[in-house]
Design a protein around this motif. Structure first.
Motif, mmCIF file in Angstrom:
data_model
loop_
_atom_site.group_PDB
_atom_site.id
_atom_site.type_symbol
_atom_site.label_atom_id
_atom_site.label_comp_id
_atom_site.label_asym_id
_atom_site.label_seq_id
_atom_site.Cartn_x
_atom_site.Cartn_y
_atom_site.Cartn_z
ATOM 1 N N VAL A 1 -2.293 -5.650 9.854
ATOM 2 C CA VAL A 1 -1.112 -5.688 8.993
ATOM 3 C C VAL A 1 -1.500 -6.172 7.600
ATOM 4 O O VAL A 1 -1.080 -5.603 6.578
ATOM 5 N N HIS A 2 -2.295 -7.229 7.543
ATOM 6 C CA HIS A 2 -2.784 -7.758 6.264
ATOM 7 C C HIS A 2 -3.572 -6.690 5.510
ATOM 8 O O HIS A 2 -3.428 -6.539 4.285
ATOM 9 N N SER A 3 -4.384 -5.932 6.216
ATOM 10 C CA SER A 3 -5.180 -4.868 5.594
ATOM 11 C C SER A 3 -4.286 -3.794 4.987
ATOM 12 O O SER A 3 -4.516 -3.346 3.856
ATOM 13 N N CYS A 4 -3.273 -3.362 5.740
ATOM 14 C CA CYS A 4 -2.350 -2.338 5.242
ATOM 15 C C CYS A 4 -1.604 -2.827 4.005
ATOM 16 O O CYS A 4 -1.434 -2.073 3.035
ATOM 17 N N ILE A 5 -1.171 -4.083 4.033
ATOM 18 C CA ILE A 5 -0.475 -4.665 2.873
ATOM 19 C C ILE A 5 -1.401 -4.688 1.661
ATOM 20 O O ILE A 5 -0.995 -4.339 0.545
ATOM 21 N N ASN A 6 -2.641 -5.093 1.865
ATOM 22 C CA ASN A 6 -3.600 -5.151 0.762
ATOM 23 C C ASN A 6 -3.844 -3.775 0.158
ATOM 24 O O ASN A 6 -3.965 -3.628 -1.070
ATOM 25 N N GLN B 1 1.447 -10.284 1.109
ATOM 26 C CA GLN B 1 0.015 -10.605 1.198
ATOM 27 C C GLN B 1 -0.184 -12.093 1.489
ATOM 28 O O GLN B 1 -0.941 -12.468 2.400
ATOM 29 N N ALA B 2 0.487 -12.936 0.724
ATOM 30 C CA ALA B 2 0.373 -14.381 0.929
ATOM 31 C C ALA B 2 0.923 -14.786 2.295
ATOM 32 O O ALA B 2 0.332 -15.616 3.000
ATOM 33 N N LEU B 3 2.050 -14.192 2.694
ATOM 34 C CA LEU B 3 2.662 -14.525 3.979
ATOM 35 C C LEU B 3 1.806 -14.065 5.148
ATOM 36 O O LEU B 3 1.749 -14.730 6.189
ATOM 37 N N SER B 4 1.113 -12.951 4.999
ATOM 38 C CA SER B 4 0.235 -12.489 6.081
ATOM 39 C C SER B 4 -0.967 -13.411 6.243
ATOM 40 O O SER B 4 -1.472 -13.599 7.356
ATOM 41 N N ILE C 1 6.537 -11.818 7.827
ATOM 42 C CA ILE C 1 5.723 -11.156 6.807
ATOM 43 C C ILE C 1 6.543 -10.115 6.052
ATOM 44 O O ILE C 1 6.481 -10.021 4.820
ATOM 45 N N PHE C 2 7.330 -9.338 6.787
ATOM 46 C CA PHE C 2 8.041 -8.222 6.164
ATOM 47 C C PHE C 2 9.440 -8.590 5.679
ATOM 48 O O PHE C 2 9.965 -7.933 4.772
ATOM 49 N N PHE C 3 10.050 -9.645 6.244
ATOM 50 C CA PHE C 3 11.431 -9.974 5.864
ATOM 51 C C PHE C 3 11.498 -10.953 4.693
ATOM 52 O O PHE C 3 12.298 -10.757 3.764
ATOM 53 N N ILE C 4 10.696 -11.999 4.710
ATOM 54 C CA ILE C 4 10.803 -13.049 3.690
ATOM 55 C C ILE C 4 10.640 -12.514 2.265
ATOM 56 O O ILE C 4 11.337 -12.981 1.344
ATOM 57 N N PRO C 5 9.758 -11.532 2.007
ATOM 58 C CA PRO C 5 9.660 -11.019 0.628
ATOM 59 C C PRO C 5 10.927 -10.338 0.113
ATOM 60 O O PRO C 5 11.127 -10.251 -1.106
ATOM 61 N N LEU C 6 11.800 -9.879 1.012
ATOM 62 C CA LEU C 6 12.989 -9.136 0.568
ATOM 63 C C LEU C 6 13.941 -9.974 -0.290
ATOM 64 O O LEU C 6 14.379 -9.522 -1.355
ATOM 65 N N PRO C 7 14.294 -11.209 0.124
ATOM 66 C CA PRO C 7 15.163 -12.019 -0.746
ATOM 67 C C PRO C 7 14.524 -12.362 -2.089
ATOM 68 O O PRO C 7 15.230 -12.715 -3.035
ATOM 69 N N LEU C 8 13.211 -12.266 -2.169
ATOM 70 C CA LEU C 8 12.502 -12.605 -3.396
ATOM 71 C C LEU C 8 12.359 -11.414 -4.349
ATOM 72 O O LEU C 8 12.084 -11.610 -5.540
ATOM 73 N N THR C 9 12.543 -10.208 -3.835
ATOM 74 C CA THR C 9 12.266 -9.020 -4.653
ATOM 75 C C THR C 9 13.389 -7.979 -4.654
ATOM 76 O O THR C 9 13.269 -6.965 -5.331
ATOM 77 N N TRP C 10 14.486 -8.208 -3.911
ATOM 78 C CA TRP C 10 15.533 -7.185 -3.780
ATOM 79 C C TRP C 10 16.098 -6.765 -5.125
ATOM 80 O O TRP C 10 16.462 -5.595 -5.333
ATOM 81 N N ASN D 1 -8.293 -8.896 -7.064
ATOM 82 C CA ASN D 1 -9.231 -8.081 -6.282
ATOM 83 C C ASN D 1 -9.952 -8.919 -5.238
ATOM 84 O O ASN D 1 -10.231 -8.440 -4.135
ATOM 85 N N PHE D 2 -10.261 -10.160 -5.577
ATOM 86 C CA PHE D 2 -10.896 -11.040 -4.590
ATOM 87 C C PHE D 2 -9.968 -11.258 -3.403
ATOM 88 O O PHE D 2 -10.384 -11.177 -2.243
ATOM 89 N N VAL D 3 -8.688 -11.526 -3.692
ATOM 90 C CA VAL D 3 -7.720 -11.785 -2.625
ATOM 91 C C VAL D 3 -7.484 -10.548 -1.771
ATOM 92 O O VAL D 3 -7.408 -10.632 -0.536
ATOM 93 N N SER D 4 -7.375 -9.378 -2.399
ATOM 94 C CA SER D 4 -6.982 -8.175 -1.663
ATOM 95 C C SER D 4 -8.148 -7.357 -1.128
ATOM 96 O O SER D 4 -7.980 -6.611 -0.153
ATOM 97 N N LEU D 5 -9.343 -7.486 -1.725
ATOM 98 C CA LEU D 5 -10.449 -6.611 -1.338
ATOM 99 C C LEU D 5 -11.601 -7.319 -0.634
ATOM 100 O O LEU D 5 -12.435 -6.669 -0.006
ATOM 101 N N PHE D 6 -11.652 -8.648 -0.718
ATOM 102 C CA PHE D 6 -12.753 -9.379 -0.084
ATOM 103 C C PHE D 6 -12.605 -9.583 1.430
ATOM 104 O O PHE D 6 -13.614 -9.629 2.144
ATOM 105 N N PRO D 7 -11.362 -9.717 1.973
ATOM 106 C CA PRO D 7 -11.209 -10.012 3.400
ATOM 107 C C PRO D 7 -11.982 -9.120 4.368
ATOM 108 O O PRO D 7 -12.596 -9.645 5.308
ATOM 109 N N PRO D 8 -12.019 -7.786 4.194
ATOM 110 C CA PRO D 8 -12.768 -6.990 5.183
ATOM 111 C C PRO D 8 -14.255 -7.283 5.174
ATOM 112 O O PRO D 8 -14.911 -7.232 6.217
#
Length: 283
Positions: free
Chosen positions: A53-58, A106-109, A141-150, A262-269
């Motif tokens: 899930v984290h990978s797909c979000i990234n 991303q942060a929540l995952s 992961i998928f619900f909490i961002p909604l109140p922050l970005t709706w 890029n470090f946060v989103s591309l380094f994990p794998p």
């Protein structure tokens, strides 16, 4: 009022080429990991599900950010983009929403991955707790961002000069906290939670059996690296929030934050590939 002018140049293009040259192998590795996850049973655990899930979000985050902030900044099309999308309209609204939504997700995952490690150590004999906690973490992961970005879903968006590149800005339709402060709160909270989870894991690491200890040590190192990335992200968000919008320091921070993102989103794998023998063998 003079029309906005793009200041991108050949040096800007070189920087963008370098960024994409770094990003493409990481995206390929993400895809390989997804293929391995669907084709083998050795990775069918709650940890690897959350990492998928984290990978797909990234990947979605990088692609949405790449279209909004990077591809549009190439010198050959930069001015054309400003001329055609330099006024507030709803064409870019879905992409702008997706960009900020996936940043929070991303942060929540990362929080979810660390909480999962804590549960796996402290409640390793309870399949019921594992199952329900995984469902709860996925929902969060998928619900909490909604109140922050709706509110972005109803906000028109335009491209703006962010010398020497382009950025995007939105028009507030509703009175809502600024995006930078929301990202700062989420990133700081995630950093604190991940740090606390790491302490809980390290506290029990010595009591684990040798084989399990080796596996947990690898995964906790991955978690610590993710936590370090979140700390850097929170620092950048603080600078963006606190610096005057017209200052050179603001634009430098805005245009160089790609190194942190890029470090946060591309380094994990790469960290998982290096530290997990199971993942490394299957990939």
């Amino acid at each position: 009022m003079a029309p906005p002018v793009c200041s991108a140049s050949s040096s800007t293009d070189i920087e963008l080429y370098i960024e994409f040259a770094i990003a493409i192998p990481s995206l390929v590795l993400y895809i390989l990991f997804l293929v391995v996850y669907t084709c083998t049973t050795r990775l069918r655990s709650s940890y690897y599900l959350l990492f998928v899930v984290h990978s797909c979000i990234n990947m979605v985050y990088f692609i949405s950010r790449g279209i909004l902030m990077r591809v549009s900044s190439f010198s050959s099309i930069c001015q054309w983009v400003l001329d055609h999308f330099g006024q507030f309209e709803y064409t870019l609204t879905p992409l702008y929403f997706l960009y900020h939504y996936t940043q929070h997700a991303q942060a929540l995952s990362i929080i979810a991955i660390n909480i999962n490690r804590v549960i796996s150590i402290y409640f390793h004999n309870s399949a019921k707790i594992h199952r329900y906690s995984t469902h709860l973490l996925l929902f969060s992961i998928f619900f909490i961002p909604l109140p922050l970005t709706w509110h972005l879903l109803i906000s028109p968006v335009k491209f703006i000069p962010s010398p020497p590149m382009l950025g995007a800005d939105y028009q507030r339709i509703v009175n809502y906290p600024g995006l930078s402060i929301l990202h700062l709160i989420v990133d700081c909270t995630a950093t604190v939670v991940v740090a606390g989870a790491s302490v809980l894991i390290l506290a029990q690491l010595k009591s684990l059996q040798n084989r399990r200890k080796t596996n947990e040590r690898s995964l906790i190192i991955v978690s610590l690296l993710l936590s370090f990335g979140l700390l850097l992200s929170a620092t950048v968000q603080y600078l963006i929030y606190s610096l005057p919008r017209s200052s050179d320091a603001y634009f430098v921070t805005l245009n160089r934050r790609w190194i942190v993102t890029n470090f946060v989103s591309l380094f994990p794998p790469w960290s998982l590939l290096t530290l997990s023998s199971v993942v490394r063998t299957d990939v």
